[in-house]
Write a protein that holds these residues in place. Structure first.
Motif, PDB file in Angstrom:
ATOM      1  N   THR A 185       0.862  -1.184   0.000  1.00 30.89           N
ATOM      2  CA  THR A 185       0.000   0.000   0.000  1.00 30.89           C
ATOM      3  C   THR A 185       0.899   1.235   0.000  1.00 30.89           C
ATOM      4  O   THR A 185       2.095   1.147   0.317  1.00 30.89           O
ATOM      5  CB  THR A 185      -0.919   0.060   1.237  1.00 30.89           C
ATOM      6  N   GLY A 222       2.904   1.862   3.092  1.00 29.10           N
ATOM      7  CA  GLY A 222       2.814   0.659   3.914  1.00 29.10           C
ATOM      8  C   GLY A 222       1.704   0.727   4.941  1.00 29.10           C
ATOM      9  O   GLY A 222       1.708  -0.005   5.925  1.00 29.10           O
ATOM     10  N   ALA A 223       0.733   1.604   4.696  1.00 24.08           N
ATOM     11  CA  ALA A 223      -0.328   1.842   5.687  1.00 24.08           C
ATOM     12  C   ALA A 223      -1.385   0.744   5.671  1.00 24.08           C
ATOM     13  O   ALA A 223      -1.544   0.021   4.690  1.00 24.08           O
ATOM     14  CB  ALA A 223      -0.987   3.195   5.405  1.00 24.08           C
ATOM     15  N   GLU A 224      -2.112   0.649   6.798  1.00 22.84           N
ATOM     16  CA  GLU A 224      -3.263  -0.243   6.863  1.00 22.84           C
ATOM     17  C   GLU A 224      -4.363   0.326   5.962  1.00 22.84           C
ATOM     18  O   GLU A 224      -4.608   1.525   5.936  1.00 22.84           O
ATOM     19  CB  GLU A 224      -3.772  -0.326   8.311  1.00 22.84           C
ATOM     20  N   SER A 241     -10.004  -4.342   7.358  1.00 26.91           N
ATOM     21  CA  SER A 241      -8.756  -3.698   6.939  1.00 26.91           C
ATOM     22  C   SER A 241      -7.655  -4.734   6.787  1.00 26.91           C
ATOM     23  O   SER A 241      -7.704  -5.816   7.378  1.00 26.91           O
ATOM     24  CB  SER A 241      -8.328  -2.648   7.974  1.00 26.91           C
ATOM     25  N   PHE A 242      -6.638  -4.379   6.030  1.00 29.98           N
ATOM     26  CA  PHE A 242      -5.501  -5.266   5.809  1.00 29.98           C
ATOM     27  C   PHE A 242      -4.206  -4.493   6.041  1.00 29.98           C
ATOM     28  O   PHE A 242      -4.087  -3.333   5.663  1.00 29.98           O
ATOM     29  CB  PHE A 242      -5.524  -5.823   4.380  1.00 29.98           C
ATOM     30  N   TYR A 243      -3.240  -5.194   6.660  1.00 31.61           N
ATOM     31  CA  TYR A 243      -1.918  -4.607   6.853  1.00 31.61           C
ATOM     32  C   TYR A 243      -1.053  -4.951   5.650  1.00 31.61           C
ATOM     33  O   TYR A 243      -1.042  -6.096   5.181  1.00 31.61           O
ATOM     34  CB  TYR A 243      -1.261  -5.143   8.131  1.00 31.61           C
ATOM     35  N   ALA A 244      -0.340  -3.976   5.154  1.00 27.03           N
ATOM     36  CA  ALA A 244       0.513  -4.196   3.993  1.00 27.03           C
ATOM     37  C   ALA A 244       1.834  -4.812   4.423  1.00 27.03           C
ATOM     38  O   ALA A 244       2.323  -4.566   5.524  1.00 27.03           O
ATOM     39  CB  ALA A 244       0.761  -2.874   3.278  1.00 27.03           C
ATOM     40  N   ASP A 291       5.718  -0.791   1.718  1.00 30.12           N
ATOM     41  CA  ASP A 291       5.378   0.387   0.922  1.00 30.12           C
ATOM     42  C   ASP A 291       5.518   0.003  -0.556  1.00 30.12           C
ATOM     43  O   ASP A 291       5.928  -1.115  -0.897  1.00 30.12           O
ATOM     44  CB  ASP A 291       6.337   1.520   1.289  1.00 30.12           C
TER      45      ASP A 291
END
Length: 328
Positions: free
Chosen positions: A53, A56-58, A66-69, A72
């Protein structure tokens, strides 16, 4: 003849999912699960995937989760495949950083796909100039208004060189099955489809929307033909008398046909089609209200506003403001 799987020692092919705020969960999940099942069916990891993302944001999907990346937006390998996933309000999330990253990776020869509404992101980055593409039918009108250099189709998915686009929903599964078949053979792709209980694999020749008879629940060839003509002539509406003549009917017969099957007059049905397109343009573009009116066959802004308020119980200006579009 089916392609044979690569040797066991070959490195897994990597897919990079780039999630954009408000992405469609079904498009993302369908694509990921196709890769997971392919690994399971092959008995080893022939595919791997990472999530990236901006920053590197959620990232939250349009459905809420939501998903964690994993990282970056970083430089990729030449043989990676990028899958950009977006959804609602895609126009708000085409940041300069994302667009520049996509342009850079495309110049390096990386294969890039836009899932659901992400065709808008790829077009904004210039990847779809003079290429064929598709996008979710709800975004079709606004996309066509903004990117006239793209040959927009209503296909389930389109592959044009190193750039791919899908129409959203389960269309990402169709695209992934196509890529798996090309990479590993049709037997494995069919196995993946069976595991997903995906009984009809669509190709890039299939259209994304149901046929007119299926959509309206009526199988009357002349009624279907008139509706197709209406849908193809929104900017310059055709009079009911001309529509009737074109299908060898009288105007009165056409009126009766619409009343019987759709419980409304041809004029009313046509008006609803035009107002639906107007609503899509108001919500998805920065076109002025007068230009929206003209694009939907209204020569008078006051008449457009009156019809819009009667149907949606709000004015075009309030509709525009309620969805946070730029002022016009």
């Amino acid at each position: 003849m089916n392609k044979q799987p690569p040797a066991t020692g070959q490195a897994p092919r990597r897919f990079v999912f780039v999630l954009v705020e408000g992405f469609t969960l079904l498009s993302f999940a369908g694509a990921v699960d196709a890769l997971r099942i392919a690994n399971r069916a092959a008995g080893r990891d022939i595919y791997e995937w990472v999530i990236m993302t901006e920053g590197g944001a959620e990232i939250a999907s349009s459905a809420g989760p939501s998903f964690y990346a994993g990282s970056d937006l970083e430089e990729l390998k030449r043989d990676d495949t990028v899958l950009v996933c977006s959804g609602v309000d895609v126009q708000k999330h085409c940041s300069p950083k994302l667009l520049n990253w996509i342009r850079r990776e495309a110049r390096r020869g990386v294969r890039i796909a836009g899932l659901c509404t992400a065709a808008h992101v790829l077009a904004k980055a210039g990847l779809l100039n003079d290429k064929r593409a598709t996008i979710h039918w709800e975004n079709h009108d606004s996309f066509a208004e903004e990117f006239d250099e793209v040959e927009l189709t209503k296909r389930v998915f389109v592959i044009d060189g190193n750039v791919m686009t899908t129409a959203g929903g389960t269309a990402s599964i169709d695209l992934l099955l196509k890529l798996i078949a090309e990479d590993q053979g049709e037997d494995l792709a069919n196995n993946v489809a069976d595991q997903q209980i995906y009984t009809t694999i669509r190709t890039d020749r299939d259209t994304q929307r149901l046929s007119v008879p299926t959509r309206i629940g009526v199988r009357h060839p002349k009624l279907s033909e008139v509706i197709r003509k209406m849908e193809a002539n929104i900017e310059e509406p055709i009079s009911p008398s001309v529509l009737a003549a074109e299908v060898s009917m009288s105007t009165r017969q056409l009126e009766r046909l619409f009343r019987r099957y759709l419980n409304r007059s041809p004029k009313r049905y046509y008006m609803e089609l035009r107002l639906q397109k107007a609503r899509n343009l108001l919500m998805q573009t920065d076109m002025s209200v007068i230009n929206v009116a003209l694009s939907c066959g209204f020569s008078s802004p006051s008449h457009f506003s009156k019809c819009y308020r009667s149907h949606y119980d709000t004015t075009p200006y309030r509709e525009r403001g309620s969805h946070g579009a730029k002022p016009v």
